[in-house]
Enzyme design. Structure first.
Site, mmCIF file in Angstrom:
data_model
loop_
_atom_site.group_PDB
_atom_site.id
_atom_site.type_symbol
_atom_site.label_atom_id
_atom_site.label_comp_id
_atom_site.label_asym_id
_atom_site.label_seq_id
_atom_site.Cartn_x
_atom_site.Cartn_y
_atom_site.Cartn_z
ATOM 1 N N GLY A 147 38.491 -35.541 3.060
ATOM 2 C CA GLY A 147 38.937 -34.242 3.527
ATOM 3 C C GLY A 147 38.853 -34.079 5.030
ATOM 4 N N ASP A 201 20.062 -39.139 8.633
ATOM 5 C CA ASP A 201 20.756 -39.593 7.415
ATOM 6 C C ASP A 201 20.607 -41.103 7.252
ATOM 7 O OD1 ASP A 201 22.110 -39.070 5.062
ATOM 8 O OD2 ASP A 201 24.081 -39.335 5.959
#
Length: 758
Positions: free
Chosen positions: A42, A154
């Site tokens: 996306g 992350d």
């Protein structure tokens, strides 16, 4: 809280999966010749690019509509700046970027190797030396990140790529300057659950610093050494809860790494070592000769991907955008020819079955109706007939077979007969899809009963969705079989004739409220089957909240065996009732521990424990337990004076047919399977004269049926889940299950909902 995983767009996919450029894709960008697509989502597209000198790069380009958002462009600029600030041989460098372009882009050096996650999934855990080298290199990369005043936030297996000369840390998409919190919502969890620190799991933005990366590194090392995350897997909320409250599961971590990993996983940030200290403790293990730090299968994977890069097409002799010296059509590549040949060979190998499936798809598209001359149709059974749940699978097969035989006897001489076609998935997720395709590729199969377990159901589901074959289950309660996450496609394939595990957990909690002495229940979630246990716990939490009770929750790894200590701690916390949300083997351990500790309060558990094996394995320790299950004992139902005479006769007829056919009383799940297949055959019998039978529209027709059978009534809600309760309560008395009736449809002090089977 809203968990926000880090962007994975820099991860290196298998080059064999490199997709061709689409007509709308550019052929070149800022000096990079684009060779194909590595991935898309996306946010944008990641291309494989090559410079005039032959250097490869992963080129990430954002969509224009994203770039129009000021906050997105600011985040992208921050990612570029963060990546450029990190200088380390163990971090993938930025080779070019333009955050101010109409479509912002960034290029990083391409590493033709798998991620740590890919390597472990394909080849198993790394040996200790490999894990130590991995940890040392990633620690050095993180030390550089922290020296630049950043926090990665992350660190996970997908963001560590394996190269012959050592690992590489990638993806600075959610990196932040130390102490920076202004761009992060105070209730947003940023990172990847399972590989984030407690302060991240609780969204304590002010506490997120370099120590959070160290905690993630501890998770990464545990995963590399054991092949599993230390806080399990499954639902995001469950992972966040366990990260904050539970101890990590470090079984299998080598002794030489165990103390270091434990220190990294300290709950308090101040108790963790720094990345630089970790690097210093692992300095003796650095890659020597190229590739000697990795197991041979991983090296072979890297070599294969590197060879695939060499086989990519050459750069065009003319620059992109200019006219070549003639209109010659491009020659097909050898790679494309091989792919085409492989596809053709697969179709030819499938032979008549592939042709039949093609014809079936044509038959059900509304343009070419199915022929009316077929005299035999089939009901399929997808079940575990030889694996861990074979007792349930065999019961399901027997119930389906009785229903098909009943149809043929009642409708003898009608336009068609029914056959039963059975496929054994062995309870093996890896083989479930192939087992399902054996049924869905048969054009005579109209509908299938199954699967026996959640895992095989999820693995097999695409085969049913692809073929448009309805799948009716009497034992798989995983919510994603009927409920699609996020914006996923709506279910038009599965009819679930039992409650979801969440609803079953809710009914389990409400069942405890039938006992007036229950005031402080203790709920144990053990993670052998994480999806099952977490859904049961979530349902129980909701049920107890409705009842105004506040339970004591405890979460333990699936490998835990010291249940005397675990349950002793729960008893010390003041529980008066024990609820086991886990599988049979651990319920046996819990039953024995409760007896040894002299616990006299009620004990409850659910579907995965119910069955004769629990009684056999727990012995006298099972006495007094209450078990909720999605099935009824047909013998007790046939003798229940509360049932209508007509309903008792239906049950007795089923019992008589089973005894005549098999010489025994039916096992649990047989009657429910008999009923569900009868639901299908009843519709077929009434519809046969109205037009040709096809799969098209069958699921929708079955979903609207209201059917009463040997075990009760069945109807489905708009999501194709069972309407009503459908959970039944048993007590263990004198070594046997005594049927106590349907579970309440609400707390005992409120009006109960209507149950499925009365």
């Amino acid at each position: 809280m809203t968990p926000t995983p880090g962007q994975a767009s820099d991860a290196t996919p298998d080059p064999d999966a490199l997709q061709p450029l689409l007509p709308a894709d550019p052929s070149a960008l800022a000096g990079y010749r684009l060779l194909g697509r590595l991935g898309a989502g996306g946010m944008g597209v990641v291309y494989l690019g090559r410079t005039d000198t032959g250097a490869l790069a992963a080129v990430k380009v954002t969509h224009a509509d994203q770039a129009d958002q000021a906050d997105f462009r600011a985040r992208f600029r921050r990612e570029v700046e963060a990546a450029r600030r990190v200088v380390s041989p163990w971090a993938v460098p930025v080779t070019g970027a333009d955050p101010d372009a109409p479509e912002p882009w960034m290029a990083t050096a391409f590493v033709p190797g798998p991620s740590l996650g890919e390597a472990v999934r394909a080849h198993g855990p790394l040996p200790e030396r490999s894990a130590r080298i991995l940890g040392g290199a990633v620690a050095r990369a993180l030390a550089a990140v922290h020296a630049a005043g950043l926090v990665h936030r992350d660190v996970k297996p997908g963001n560590v790529l394996l190269a012959v000369d050592g690992p590489r840390l990638i993806d600075f998409g959610i990196a932040r300057a130390t102490g920076e919190t202004g761009l992060t919502s105070t209730d947003m969890v940023v990172g990847t659950p399972g590989f984030l620190a407690p302060e991240q799991a609780e969204a304590r933005a002010a506490d997120i610093g370099p120590a959070a990366d160290v905690f993630a590194l501890g998770c990464l090392l545990a995963f590399a050494a054991t092949g599993r995350p230390p806080f399990g897997s499954g639902a995001l909320d469950a992972l966040l809860y366990r990260t904050v409250h539970d101890e990590p599961d470090l079984a299998g971590v080598p002794e030489g790494l165990l103390d270091l990993v434990r220190q990294c996983l300290a709950k308090e940030p101040s108790a963790r070592p720094t990345a630089e200290e970790i690097a210093g403790r692992l300095t003796e293990d650095t890659p020597g000769a190229p590739a000697d730090w990795l197991p041979a299968p991983v090296v072979a994977t890297i070599a294969a991907r590197s060879a695939a890069m060499l086989a990519l097409p050459d750069i065009d002799p003319t620059a992109p955008g200019t006219d070549p010296a003639g209109p010659a059509a491009p020659a097909p590549s050898r790679r494309g020819f091989l792919l085409l040949g492989a596809s053709a060979a697969a179709v030819l190998a499938a032979g008549g079955g592939a042709y039949a499936l093609l014809r079936q798809r044509e038959d059900t598209d509304g343009k070419n109706p199915a022929p009316t001359t077929r005299t035999t149709w089939s009901i399929g059974v997808l079940a575990d007939l030889s694996g861990p749940a074979r007792e349930i699978g065999r019961a399901q097969e027997r119930g389906a077979r009785l229903a098909v035989e009943r149809f043929n006897a009642v409708h003898k001489g009608k336009p068609f007969t029914l056959e039963l076609k059975v496929s054994d998935d062995r309870g093996d997720r890896a083989g479930a899809f192939a087992a399902a395709r054996r049924l869905t590729s048969d054009p005579s199969v109209l509908a299938v009963l199954g699967p026996t377990s959640d895992d095989t159901g999820i693995a097999a589901l695409p085969a049913f969705e692809e073929a448009g074959v309805p799948l009716l289950t009497t034992s798989a309660g995983y919510h994603l079989l009927t409920l699609r996450a996020g914006s996923g496609p709506q279910n038009t394939t599965v009819l679930r004739a039992i409650p979801s595990h969440f609803m079953a957990g809710t009914f389990l909690a409400w069942s405890t409220t039938l006992l007036p002495q229950v005031r402080h229940p203790g709920v144990l979630q053990e993670r052998t089957d994480d999806n099952y246990s977490w859904q049961y716990v979530s349902g129980a939490r909701y049920g107890f909240r409705q009842a105004g009770l506040k339970p004591h929750f405890r979460v333990v790894p699936g490998r835990a065996t010291d249940y005397r200590r675990i349950i002793g701690e729960m008893i010390d916390a003041g529980i008066d009732t024990y609820i086991h949300c886990g599988v049979r083997s651990t319920a046996v351990l819990a039953a024995r521990a409760l007896n040894e500790l002299g616990f006299t309060g009620p004990r409850f558990t659910g579907q995965h424990v119910f069955g004769p094996q629990f009684l056999k394995e727990a012995g006298s320790a099972a006495e007094g337990w209450f078990v909720c299950a999605p099935v009824i004992d047909p013998v007790q139902r046939a003798a229940d004076p509360k049932q209508k005479a007509a309903d008792r006769k239906l049950t007795q007829d089923f019992l008589d047919a089973h005894r005549k056919r098999y010489g025994t009383t039916p096992a649990f799940y047989t009657g429910e399977s008999f009923d569900v297949v009868n639901l299908v055959t009843t519709w077929l019998a009434t519809s046969a004269g109205k037009g040709p039978l096809t799969r098209k529209g069958l699921w929708q027709a079955l979903r609207t049926q209201k059917y009463t059978g040997a075990m009760g009534g069945y109807s489905f809600d708009k999501d194709a889940d069972l309407a009503g309760v459908g959970t039944f309560l048993y007590g263990v008395q004198k070594g046997a299950y005594k049927y106590l009736g349907p579970a309440p449809g609400g707390p005992a002090n409120t009006k109960s909902a209507t149950s499925k089977k009365s």
